[in-house]
Design an enzyme around this catalytic site. Structure first.
Site, short mmCIF file in Angstrom:
data_model
loop_
_atom_site.label_atom_id
_atom_site.label_comp_id
_atom_site.label_asym_id
_atom_site.label_seq_id
_atom_site.Cartn_x
_atom_site.Cartn_y
_atom_site.Cartn_z
N SER A 66 0.83 -1.21 0.00
CA SER A 66 0.00 0.00 0.00
C SER A 66 0.86 1.26 0.00
O SER A 66 0.45 2.30 -0.50
CB SER A 66 -0.92 0.00 1.22
OG SER A 66 -0.19 0.14 2.42
N THR A 68 3.57 1.77 -1.66
CA THR A 68 4.27 1.98 -2.92
C THR A 68 3.36 1.85 -4.14
O THR A 68 3.84 1.83 -5.27
CB THR A 68 5.43 0.98 -3.06
OG1 THR A 68 4.92 -0.35 -2.93
CG2 THR A 68 6.48 1.21 -1.98
N LYS A 70 1.02 4.07 -5.35
CA LYS A 70 0.44 5.40 -5.19
C LYS A 70 0.76 6.31 -6.36
O LYS A 70 1.82 6.20 -6.97
CB LYS A 70 0.97 6.04 -3.90
CG LYS A 70 0.65 5.22 -2.66
CD LYS A 70 1.03 5.93 -1.38
CE LYS A 70 0.50 5.16 -0.17
NZ LYS A 70 0.66 5.90 1.09
N CYS A 104 -2.84 11.21 1.06
CA CYS A 104 -1.66 10.49 1.55
C CYS A 104 -0.77 11.52 2.24
O CYS A 104 -0.19 12.38 1.58
CB CYS A 104 -0.90 9.81 0.42
SG CYS A 104 0.67 9.06 1.00
N ASN A 106 2.09 10.99 3.83
CA ASN A 106 3.52 10.81 3.57
C ASN A 106 3.94 11.47 2.26
O ASN A 106 4.92 12.21 2.21
CB ASN A 106 3.86 9.32 3.56
CG ASN A 106 4.14 8.79 4.95
OD1 ASN A 106 5.06 9.23 5.63
ND2 ASN A 106 3.32 7.85 5.40
N LYS A 274 -9.27 4.16 7.79
CA LYS A 274 -8.22 3.28 8.30
C LYS A 274 -8.70 2.65 9.59
O LYS A 274 -9.60 3.16 10.26
CB LYS A 274 -6.94 4.09 8.57
CG LYS A 274 -6.38 4.83 7.37
CD LYS A 274 -6.04 3.91 6.22
CE LYS A 274 -5.35 4.67 5.09
NZ LYS A 274 -5.20 3.83 3.88
N HIS A 310 0.59 -1.60 8.23
CA HIS A 310 1.57 -0.69 7.64
C HIS A 310 2.94 -0.89 8.30
O HIS A 310 3.03 -1.17 9.48
CB HIS A 310 1.10 0.75 7.84
CG HIS A 310 1.78 1.74 6.96
ND1 HIS A 310 2.99 2.32 7.31
CD2 HIS A 310 1.44 2.27 5.76
CE1 HIS A 310 3.35 3.18 6.36
NE2 HIS A 310 2.43 3.15 5.41
N MET A 314 1.07 5.74 8.39
CA MET A 314 0.61 6.64 7.35
C MET A 314 0.61 8.08 7.90
O MET A 314 0.27 8.30 9.06
CB MET A 314 -0.80 6.27 6.89
CG MET A 314 -0.94 4.83 6.41
SD MET A 314 -1.09 3.61 7.75
CE MET A 314 -2.83 3.77 8.13
#
Length: 392
Positions: A66, A68, A70, A104, A106, A274, A310, A314
């Protein structure tokens, strides 16, 4: 045989925080993909290498996680007092689906730098040396994010000594401010409560804090579901039954939060909400082998993304954690020791993270005013991605 040749599309592959993604300027996409719709989704699926029944994304830029899988689209902003519009697409790995329902956090760390380098920020706003403040409009959730990007000799400074658990090498620090981070309209706590009883048929009933801040998130107590809050990826992701339980809990939480009208809709909304579990601070060994001491953190948090635990945390979930910690009585706040707080340091599978947050009561309801965290970003590759011309 007659097959259309591949086409080239300008793109940049960037690590932002503990994620990686393929970044595009809106203007560089094929014309029919410059607007939302099936053509855009099909293009991004092909770029990333989905859907892949093997779950590896070998024939694309995705990394089969998840973190990578994106994509990001950035354009000059249509909003007053903003520099760029930022749109995030979470690409499913084994399904033909791009989820546009959330941000996202990050990759947010890389948006400002990408915008500066891509000529999307007014040169008059970029110092020769110092910090460039990039005003970002996050289109998925309609919120403002401020990125403070270091500049050296007129160029984005990517290298530095800032260390981020979950990322192997140090880089330059990028401070990110999430303004008014409550996601969506209505109450930050959509049920009106800081703690609810979440009934999950076939699984059980659990105390839960359900919050819309950063990204819609459901928090449950680790002890209530048989965990300690110190688990690593291998402890959860190798257990298919546990993952199925988490997904069922997530689906019923989404229903209770009003994010879906029918439980079946959860399957088409994988990115949000989430689900996470929290526990009081405890000593544990992170995935890197480093010992995390209970005295160095306020609580432990583990979160799932796209159906898997994860490897770190996140960015948007970090906002949810910090905001929930700032509100007395939530499960996160209680795990962190209760009381008033303006920041929280939590342990995650890769180490620790400190996030500041402010929340206050406005009109009788809790609202988040700001969340702040430090991340880093680095360009890994730039040039063109290639996709078959008939892929979209």
């Amino acid at each position: 045989m007659a097959h259309q040749p591949q086409i080239k599309i300008p793109a940049t592959y960037i690590r932002g925080g503990t994620s990686k993604g393929v970044f595009f300027r809106l203007q560089d996409l094929p014309e029919r993909c410059q607007v939302p719709g099936e053509a855009r989704d099909q293009l991004l699926l092909r770029v990333i290498g989905s859907p892949d029944p093997y779950g590896q994304q070998i024939d694309g830029m995705g990394g089969a996680t998840s973190s990578t899988s994106k994509t990001v689209i950035v354009a000059k902003s249509e909003q007053p007092e903003h520099d760029v519009d930022y749109l995030f697409g979470q690409v499913a790995i084994n399904k033909a689906f791009v989820d546009w329902s959330g941000n996202c956090g990050n990759l947010t760390a890389a948006v400002g730098a990408f915008a500066i380098s891509g000529g999307l920020v007014d040169p008059a706003r970029i110092p020769d040396n110092g910090i460039c403040t990039v005003r970002i409009w996050q289109k998925n959730i309609g919120k403002t994010i401020i990125a403070h990007v270091p500049i050296t000799n007129g160029e984005v400074q990517e290298t530095g000594d800032f260390e981020l658990d979950g990322v192997t090498f140090p880089a330059a620090e990028v401070v990110i401010e999430f303004m008014d981070p409550a996601d969506g309209e209505g109450s930050m706590f959509p049920t009106g409560n800081v703690v609810d009883d979440l009934e999950v048929p076939g699984v059980g009933t659990f105390k839960a804090t359900m919050i819309n801040s950063g990204i819609p998130t459901i928090f449950v107590n680790a002890a209530d579901i048989g965990y300690t809050g110190t688990e690593l990826q291998k402890d959860i992701n190798s257990d298919a039954e546990a993952l199925a339980r988490f997904e069922t809990m997530r689906a019923y939480g989404a229903l209770k939060m009003g994010l879906i009208a029918d439980i079946a809709e959860a399957a088409a909304r994988q990115h949000t909400p989430k689900i996470a579990f929290v526990a009081p601070a405890t000593d544990y060994v992170a995935s890197s082998g480093k010992t995390v001491a209970a005295g160095d953190i306020d609580c432990c948090v583990r979160a799932l993304s796209m159906g898997k635990l994860h490897h770190a945390m996140m960015g948007t979930a970090s906002v949810a954690i910090a905001t929930a910690a700032a509100v007395p009585g939530t499960l996160v706040n209680l795990a962190a020791g209760g009381g008033q707080r303006e920041a929280v340091t939590f342990g995650h599978p890769s180490g620790t993270l400190r996030v500041g947050a402010a929340a206050e009561i406005v009109g009788g309801e809790w609202t988040a005013t700001k969340a702040v965290m430090s991340r880093s970003a680095r360009v890994l590759m730039e040039g063109f991605v290639r996709v078959p011309g008939d892929a979209f």
